[in-house]
Each structure stands twice: as C-alpha cells, then as structure tokens.
Design a protein around this motif. Sequence first.
Motif, short mmCIF file in Angstrom:
data_model
loop_
_atom_site.label_atom_id
_atom_site.label_comp_id
_atom_site.label_asym_id
_atom_site.label_seq_id
_atom_site.Cartn_x
_atom_site.Cartn_y
_atom_site.Cartn_z
N GLU A 127 0.83 -1.21 0.00
CA GLU A 127 0.00 0.00 0.00
C GLU A 127 0.87 1.26 0.00
O GLU A 127 0.59 2.21 -0.72
N ASP A 128 1.92 1.27 0.82
CA ASP A 128 2.77 2.46 0.91
C ASP A 128 3.46 2.76 -0.42
O ASP A 128 3.55 3.90 -0.85
N VAL A 179 12.01 4.38 -4.35
CA VAL A 179 10.69 5.02 -4.33
C VAL A 179 10.30 5.32 -2.88
O VAL A 179 10.41 4.47 -2.00
N GLY A 180 9.87 6.58 -2.63
CA GLY A 180 9.39 6.97 -1.31
C GLY A 180 10.46 7.41 -0.34
O GLY A 180 10.15 7.67 0.83
N ILE A 181 11.71 7.55 -0.78
CA ILE A 181 12.79 7.86 0.17
C ILE A 181 12.59 9.21 0.85
O ILE A 181 12.97 9.38 2.01
N ALA A 186 11.89 3.58 4.79
CA ALA A 186 11.56 2.15 4.93
C ALA A 186 10.64 1.65 3.82
O ALA A 186 10.45 0.43 3.67
N ILE A 187 10.05 2.55 3.03
CA ILE A 187 9.05 2.13 2.04
C ILE A 187 9.64 1.14 1.05
O ILE A 187 9.06 0.08 0.78
N LEU A 192 10.50 -4.43 -1.14
CA LEU A 192 11.33 -5.51 -1.67
C LEU A 192 11.18 -6.79 -0.86
O LEU A 192 11.09 -7.89 -1.42
N ARG A 193 11.15 -6.66 0.45
CA ARG A 193 10.97 -7.85 1.29
C ARG A 193 9.58 -8.46 1.10
O ARG A 193 9.41 -9.68 1.14
#
Length: 288
Positions: A127-128, A179-181, A186-187, A192-193
């Motif tokens: 979602e993030d 993306v989102g840095i 943590a996004i 990726l995880r």
Amino acid sequence: MDQRGPVVQGALLRRRLTELRRQSGLTQEEVARRLEWHTSKLIRIEGGRTGISKVDLDALGQLYGVTDPALMEELRLLNREARSKAWWSSFKNDVSDAYLAYVGFEAGASVIRQFQPLAVPGLLQTEDYAETLAHAAMDADALKQLVKLRMMRQQTLRQRPIPPYEIFVLDEAVIRRRVGISRDRAIMPTQLRHMARVAQESERISIRIVPFETGSHVGMLRGAFTLLEFDSGLGELLHRENGDLHETLTGEDPRISEVRADFEAILGEALDPAESLTLILEAAASME
C-alpha cells in the motif's frame, strides 16, 4: 459464479456466437435482416459494446441452427454470468472503463506474464509503495480508491480456488530505485521484502530480475506490458498502459505473438528465481 468472472464469460459468449454465425454461413448484415435488427446492433453485441437479452440470445440460437439443448443452456449460462455484477464495478467512477475491462480479464486469467522496466508491478505492490507512486498524479480521494482497487486485485486473484500462475520479469532498475525515500526510507526495503515473501510463499508466483550486467535488452525498447492466458479457450490478451492510456489487444492480432516472443527473450536474460530473490533481498539490505 464461475471463477473466470463476467468479463471473461462475456468474451467467451461473444466468441461462441461469432463462431456459430460463421459456421451457419451468415454475414452480420444477413443476420440483422432476418431478425429485423439494425446491423449496428449485432456489431455492438459481437464487439462487446452492449449486452444481449435472453430473448435476443434465443433468437440468435434458433437462427444459427442450435438444436442441442446442452449447447443452448451453455450459451444462456455464459450470458447470465456475463451480466452479473463484478466486485470491481464499485470502482467505475474512479478509474477508466478501459482499465476496469482489463481488471475483469485479469480476474479470470489462468496465467499472467508481465514485464516491468521501471516500477514494481501492481500485483506485487505494498500500500505504501502504491500510494507513493501515484501520489503526485491524483487527489487524495482518487488515490485512496486506486490503492484499494490494487490491493483487492491482489487479494481476489490469490484467493481463487485455483489461483493463476504469475510470472514477473523486472529490470534491476525496479529494485534499485528508492521510491518513497523522501517520505519514509523504509518504504522501498519493505516493498522488496514483501515481493520476496510473496514469491517464497507461493509456487504459482515467480519473480525474475534482469541484472544490469546483462546490458541492453529488448525490454528497454518494448516497455511495460502484460500477457494474459485463459484456460477456457479464449485467445491470449496483451495489455499495455502509459499513465491514463490503456491498450488491450485480443484475438489474432499479430502484435500479441511479437510481444510474447519478446517476453521469452527477456526471460532468457533474467536470473533464475533463486538468484533473483537473493538480489532482491540484497537490494533491500543495502537500503537499510
């Protein structure tokens, strides 16, 4: 309801009716004349631009010489399924009709193949990540609905009695771009995880990475695309999108076979699934 959903059932019905018309040796104009229809009505029915009533379906069956009760009942069942309400219909005011039509086909696919050179595929997004990716392009309410639709696509596909096979091939740029840095560091590592976990938990989901060291490859020119296959005899489908522009090709369009060949070529350049997951997790660790 059949797990293939109303869009696929409608496409199957149109294909069957078109085949029956051709087998009977009738043109669209001849059918329209005999049934006292405007030719445009049959064109709209066979092209999927309008539904078909039970009365009109029975009239076509009689004209096409359908005498087998089982075949006629099969056509009626397809029509009932095609006219049923789909879960994605609640989003009709939030996204384009073209995109919802693709969602309907995706919902009934048996195999999903996708190449992405720049972004994590929607069916793998958190979602993030989804919110961050679309944030600059729409207002808050539209963004909320788009993300909700994306999450429901993932959920409904993987909760089907027989989930589709999903094969994703990604350029390494997808897992390296943070993306989102600027919003939350943590996004991206979380994304990726999540990807790695999804692939590890299901034998029907495969993620392959084309590493930078491969150099140039045909996907760099082809761009993002999705190929859908169906276990119902419906032909393969190609979907491409660029922003709000959506293109969906079905049937015998020669571009479909060209893109399928390109997908196999890109797949041949990719790391195997185990190596790809290792690279994904290494990229996540490097961002933490």
